[in-house]
Design a protein around this motif. Structure first.
Motif, PDB file in Angstrom:
ATOM      1  N   TYR A   1       1.261  -2.226 -11.506  1.00 22.34           N
ATOM      2  CA  TYR A   1       2.613  -2.559 -11.184  1.00 22.34           C
ATOM      3  C   TYR A   1       3.417  -2.757 -10.319  1.00 22.34           C
ATOM      4  N   VAL A   2       3.409  -2.226  -9.329  1.00 22.81           N
ATOM      5  CA  VAL A   2       3.664  -2.727  -7.932  1.00 22.81           C
ATOM      6  C   VAL A   2       3.663  -4.481  -7.137  1.00 22.81           C
ATOM      7  N   VAL A   3       2.361  -4.031  -8.062  1.00 23.90           N
ATOM      8  CA  VAL A   3       2.775  -6.054  -7.307  1.00 23.90           C
ATOM      9  C   VAL A   3       3.749  -7.095  -7.904  1.00 23.90           C
ATOM     10  N   VAL A   4       3.600  -6.634  -8.904  1.00 27.24           N
ATOM     11  CA  VAL A   4       4.958  -6.973 -10.221  1.00 27.24           C
ATOM     12  C   VAL A   4       6.228  -7.408 -10.273  1.00 27.24           C
ATOM     13  N   SER A   5       6.655  -5.175  -9.806  1.00 20.51           N
ATOM     14  CA  SER A   5       7.126  -5.053  -9.942  1.00 20.51           C
ATOM     15  C   SER A   5       7.933  -5.771  -8.046  1.00 20.51           C
ATOM     16  N   LEU A   6       7.214  -6.074  -6.652  1.00 19.32           N
ATOM     17  CA  LEU A   6       7.849  -5.750  -6.077  1.00 19.32           C
ATOM     18  C   LEU A   6       8.139  -7.708  -5.754  1.00 19.32           C
TER      19      LEU A   6
ATOM     20  N   LEU B   1       1.334  -1.375   0.024  1.00 20.55           N
ATOM     21  CA  LEU B   1       0.099  -0.221   0.183  1.00 20.55           C
ATOM     22  C   LEU B   1       0.882   1.542  -0.208  1.00 20.55           C
ATOM     23  N   ALA B   2       1.994   1.667   0.645  1.00 19.68           N
ATOM     24  CA  ALA B   2       2.821   2.424   0.582  1.00 19.68           C
ATOM     25  C   ALA B   2       3.402   2.283  -0.290  1.00 19.68           C
ATOM     26  N   THR B   3       4.013   1.371  -1.035  1.00 18.76           N
ATOM     27  CA  THR B   3       4.183   1.849  -2.621  1.00 18.76           C
ATOM     28  C   THR B   3       3.843   2.456  -3.847  1.00 18.76           C
ATOM     29  N   VAL B   4       2.425   1.361  -3.477  1.00 21.96           N
ATOM     30  CA  VAL B   4       0.958   2.170  -4.204  1.00 21.96           C
ATOM     31  C   VAL B   4       1.145   3.896  -3.948  1.00 21.96           C
ATOM     32  N   PHE B   5       1.125   3.769  -3.186  1.00 22.49           N
ATOM     33  CA  PHE B   5       0.422   5.736  -2.452  1.00 22.49           C
ATOM     34  C   PHE B   5       1.771   6.555  -3.521  1.00 22.49           C
ATOM     35  N   VAL B   6       2.761   5.959  -3.051  1.00 19.65           N
ATOM     36  CA  VAL B   6       3.996   6.809  -3.866  1.00 19.65           C
ATOM     37  C   VAL B   6       4.066   6.382  -5.249  1.00 19.65           C
ATOM     38  N   VAL B   7       3.375   6.070  -5.214  1.00 18.93           N
ATOM     39  CA  VAL B   7       3.562   5.276  -7.139  1.00 18.93           C
ATOM     40  C   VAL B   7       2.461   6.324  -7.905  1.00 18.93           C
ATOM     41  N   TRP B   8       0.950   6.029  -7.112  1.00 16.53           N
ATOM     42  CA  TRP B   8       0.051   7.171  -7.604  1.00 16.53           C
ATOM     43  C   TRP B   8       0.468   8.681  -7.283  1.00 16.53           C
ATOM     44  N   LEU B   9       1.028   8.775  -6.673  1.00 20.63           N
ATOM     45  CA  LEU B   9       1.421  10.677  -6.330  1.00 20.63           C
ATOM     46  C   LEU B   9       2.432  10.690  -7.266  1.00 20.63           C
TER      47      LEU B   9
END
Length: 337
Positions: A56-61, A27-35
């Motif tokens: 994007y976050v799920v496939v990246s992590l 969730l924290a990574t999604v928030f950073v990418v969304w910004l």
């Protein structure tokens, strides 16, 4: 099934915490990418939606990285360098750590089980962890018994959890089954205490224990009705305690001689004042009368037989005698000794 006392936080709790940590990281990574979503480009060229950010976050992590969404602007690439890549490493540590913890826990449990099976000997088996069983365990611990030398056999899941939380090794199953008693290593046990809820079950347990041990293991049983005591002794029990009769006598004494109840309660309650104890006769005491000793001796145990002081044989202490005496059990007296 054998259950060992928990040494640390349970695996389910540890797994839940790791899952929450992984979810929080996502969730924290999604928030950073969304910004900084305008700095990313996908194959459709229509920008990133919130679902695209999650994708994007799920496939990246997870290090899958299909490449259909990629950082294009310098700020997006900087975020990937400073945040997404460390998050990917941390995410993998959480997943791998969880797997290693589960495998380690299984290995540790297997080692504890193997070591326990090799070393268990001269232990006491408690059949039933109800009121009588818990009181028996308390009495054993008060007299210096090691928790590792006490094994509880019980069917109730709630009683098993309570016994395990109290630091005892437990075996799930009915003590009337020979396979369960074999799991408890009844052949090498020091004693078996039968504290089941019914007299019928107590008789069956005594018969099973006697059959497996050929009468070599001491059996102590509690029954509710006095008429079942002879049957239990015929079934192999060495000592039978009639709980209802004992309670009835105490109730009768409370009416005719109330102070005697206080004395009995004092003797049976640890740390309150007086307590019954037993010790070996010292060399200097052999040949003397028990009444001459400083401690209050009330009986002798000679070759497994109880001898009262009123008997002629109990007037003189012999070599090998055990002295049953009343000792001061108050905390200050115990610490002073």
């Amino acid at each position: 099934m054998i259950h060992f006392p928990a040494q640390r936080r349970g695996p389910l709790s540890a797994l839940s915490l790791r899952l929450l940590a992984a979810l929080g990281l996502v969730l924290a990574t999604v928030f950073v990418v969304w910004l900084d979503r305008d700095g990313y480009r996908d194959t459709n060229g229509d920008g990133l939606t919130l679902l695209d950010c999650f994708y994007y976050v799920v496939v990246s992590l997870s290090t899958t990285g299909y490449g259909d969404i990629a950082p294009a602007s310098p700020s997006a690439r900087l975020v990937n360098v400073l945040f997404v890549t460390p998050a990917r490493v941390l995410f993998l540590i959480i997943l791998v750590g969880t797997t290693l913890e589960v495998l380690t826990e299984q290995y540790r449990t297997g080692r504890r089980l193997s070591r326990w099976r090799r070393t268990v000997k001269d232990h006491v088996i408690i059949c039933g962890y109800g009121t009588k069983g818990r009181s028996a365990v308390s009495a054993l611990l008060e007299n210096g018994a090691d928790k590792s030398r006490i094994v509880v056999v019980e069917r109730s899941a709630a009683a098993l959890r309570q016994a395990t939380s109290n630091g005892l090794v437990t075996i799930e199953g009915s003590a009337t089954r020979s396979s369960v008693l074999e799991e408890a290593h009844v052949r090498t046990a020091k004693a078996v205490i039968i504290a089941t809820d019914s007299d019928d079950a107590s008789v069956l347990v005594a018969l099973t224990v006697r059959q497996l041990t050929a009468g070599q293991v001491r059996i102590i049983a509690a029954v509710r009705e006095a008429e079942n005591a002879p049957l239990l002794k015929q079934s192999g029990a060495h000592h039978v305690i009639v709980s209802s009769a004992t309670a009835g006598r105490l109730l009768g004494l409370s009416t005719s001689a109330p102070p005697l109840i206080d004395v009995v309660e004092d003797l049976l309650t640890p740390g309150q004042g007086m307590a019954l104890a037993m010790r070996s006769a010292e060399r200097s005491e052999v040949g003397r009368s028990p009444r001459e000793l400083d401690s209050l001796v009330i009986a002798l145990v000679r070759r497994g037989k109880v001898i009262t002081l009123s008997d002629r044989a109990g007037s003189v202490i012999e070599t090998g005698d055990m002295l049953v005496h009343v000792r001061d059990d108050r905390p200050q007296a115990t610490s002073a000794v």
